[in-house]
Scaffold this active site. Structure first.
Site, mmCIF file in Angstrom:
data_model
loop_
_atom_site.group_PDB
_atom_site.id
_atom_site.type_symbol
_atom_site.label_atom_id
_atom_site.label_comp_id
_atom_site.label_asym_id
_atom_site.label_seq_id
_atom_site.Cartn_x
_atom_site.Cartn_y
_atom_site.Cartn_z
ATOM 1 C CB SER A 242 -6.935 4.587 8.928
ATOM 2 O OG SER A 242 -6.583 5.887 9.363
ATOM 3 C CG ASN A 243 -0.510 2.777 8.002
ATOM 4 O OD1 ASN A 243 0.124 3.724 7.570
ATOM 5 N ND2 ASN A 243 0.063 1.706 8.537
ATOM 6 C CB CYS B 10 -7.944 -4.772 11.185
ATOM 7 S SG CYS B 10 -8.258 -5.491 12.796
ATOM 8 C CB VAL C 200 -5.766 8.209 11.766
ATOM 9 C CG1 VAL C 200 -5.986 8.811 13.150
ATOM 10 C CG2 VAL C 200 -6.716 8.846 10.757
ATOM 11 N N GLY C 201 -3.067 6.601 12.398
ATOM 12 C CA GLY C 201 -2.137 6.058 13.381
ATOM 13 C C GLY C 201 -0.756 6.672 13.292
ATOM 14 C CE LYS D 97 -12.396 9.950 18.225
ATOM 15 N NZ LYS D 97 -13.709 9.749 17.533
#
Length: 493
Positions: free
Chosen positions: A226-227, A281, A229-230, A172
């Site tokens: 992103s943190n 990042c 979502v992770g 995705k």
């Protein structure tokens, strides 16, 4: 141009029938439409991947690797075409886009080499007439979720080791950058990858990403983003006992000691802070400088920033392109306002570019704050834009402490001529990547890529370490003694 899903070797409309615009961030123009799929599309791709993987795993690894060699050659042949498409959909300057495609080329050839390695271990048994070894085995169906800032490089970091190890992939990509996904799927197809081994399903995170993470037949999720979502992905995978690899944000610092080559340091800071418009990042968002050279470093940085040409990345003379979209512009600008409110001094930049050639695109002026303290939000939170904060320190120990004080741990750098400082920094900086007399960006594909603390969960992209994400270890014992031998019990016979 309508960008469809690639499922089981075929280009398919999304089951939802819905598409969303793909915007060139340099011009604001719609350059394509991308499928906005649903959970049914993910399920179709995963079921096809599950069936194809059974046969793909039986193909000898050196033969699997031959496909990656072909992929590498096709990427090499089309490097300029791909780079220009990348710049159009993502915005980074053409020089950087070429470098990103080169990462994919390098990764293809490197991981193809693993087809003749994929090393396990042989080891002596504690018992007579017994053989012991361990081998790598594929996990099955791998789900990968990638961001828009490196739309082809990160996909190759994840898909190439997964495929050479005998897995099937469902990818995705970010909806902002689907053209690179389409091109990579076409290259896999042309290289002869069997249908069903590689799939692309477009859509948003809450719908398509979530369906991929929660699908029971997906055994591994590899995510870069992103943190926030992770962490959600890690929670879901934890409940499902699913293997997960996370590469998230950074708040990377360049340390400049009082004995540093300031010309070199300025070059490293400018490249790390404003390359990709700060949307990396690994971008340098903090400069931790010894108080003795702070004023001179600031003077040189201001001079350097004034020479940066901002504009459409297809112009070879442009050094800073647009950010990805209007939402990103507004987020960056909010952080700049926060910095001012916190008492930081704005040296340069700090505004959205709206006039003339910038009117239709998404451009932010390269921005430098000084007199920043380590506890300010702009010194602790990831901004993901062309904004850097200068923090003054009195010693190397203080510089290292400031570097280590944030929640992230991806990349750090130190400029110094003192070898003792170098080795102390190498030992004490708590980041997954450390640079000496270079900026915070520029990782090479044969070394592990990833970080500590809030940057990840211990796994690594790139290098041989990437294979650990996409393989399981199987220990094998062959007893040719002709009798039952019990480990730890019959060792004295």
């Amino acid at each position: 141009m309508k960008i469809q899903n690639y499922i089981n070797g075929e280009w398919k409309e999304p089951s939802t029938g819905q598409f969303a615009p793909v915007i060139n961030p340099a011009t604001g123009e719609t350059i394509a439409e991308v499928a906005m799929s649903g959970p049914n599309d993910i399920d179709e791709a995963v079921q096809a991947a599950k069936e194809a993987q059974k046969q793909w795993a039986l193909v000898p690894a050196p033969k699997r690797a031959e496909i990656l060699y072909k992929v590498g050659m096709l990427l090499k042949e089309r490097k300029e075409q791909l780079a220009r498409l990348l710049t159009m959909e993502m915005g980074k300057v053409i020089e950087e886009a070429r470098g990103e495609v080169q990462e994919g080329i390098d990764m293809a050839f490197y991981m193809a080499g693993e087809g003749r390695r994929l090393f396990g271990d042989t080891t002596p048994s504690e018992l007579k007439d017994k053989f012991a070894m361990s081998v790598r085995t594929p996990v099955g169906v791998v789900g990968i979720i990638t961001p828009w800032n490196f739309p082809i490089a990160i996909a190759t970091w994840k898909s190439f080791p997964a495929i050479v190890a005998g897995n099937a992939v469902v990818w995705k990509p970010a909806p902002e950058t689907p053209i690179m996904a389409q091109e990579l799927a076409r290259i896999f197809e042309e290289a002869g990858l069997p249908p069903g081994v590689f799939h692309v399903v477009h859509g948003d995170g809450p719908t398509v990403g979530n369906a991929l993470v929660e699908h029971p037949d997906v055994k591994v999720i590899s995510f870069t983003g992103s943190n926030e979502v992770g962490r959600m992905i890690a929670e879901k995978c934890g409940r499902l006992l699913k293997k997960v690899s996370l590469e998230m944000g950074g708040k990377n610092a360049v340390i400049v000691m009082d004995d540093a080559d300031l010309t070199l340091a300025v070059d490293g800071i400018i490249w790390s802070a404003f390359g990709t418009s700060g949307q990396r990042c690994t971008a340098c968002s903090r400069v931790i400088v010894h108080e003795r050279v702070k004023q001179e470093l600031e003077r040189r940085l201001l001079e350097a920033v004034k020479t940066l040409k901002i504009g459409n990345g297809l112009d070879e003379t442009v050094k800073v392109g647009p950010v990805i979209h209007e939402e990103a512009l507004q987020k960056i600008d909010r952080y700049v306002r926060i910095g001012v409110e916190e008492g930081a001094k704005l040296l340069v930049g700090g505004y959205i570019l709206r006039e003339g050639d910038y009117a239709r695109g998404f451009y932010y002026a390269p921005t430098i704050f000084t007199d920043v303290t380590p506890n300010m939000r702009i010194a602790r939170e990831e901004i993901f834009g062309p904004v850097v904060s200068i923090i003054s320190v009195r010693s190397l120990d203080e510089a290292i402490a400031v570097n280590n004080s944030v929640d992230y741990g991806l990349s750090s750098a130190i400029f110094t001529r003192d070898v003792n400082n170098v080795f102390r920094a190498m030992r004490d900086l708590d980041t997954g990547i450390v640079y000496v007399n270079a900026g915070t960006t520029g990782a090479e594909i044969h070394l592990p890529f990833g970080g500590t603390k809030g940057t990840g969960n211990g796994h690594r992209d790139s290098g041989v370490a990437a294979l650990d994400v996409f393989t399981e270890w199987r220990s094998i014992y062959v007893d040719f003694s002709g009798k039952l031998q019990r480990a730890q019990i019959d060792t004295d016979d």
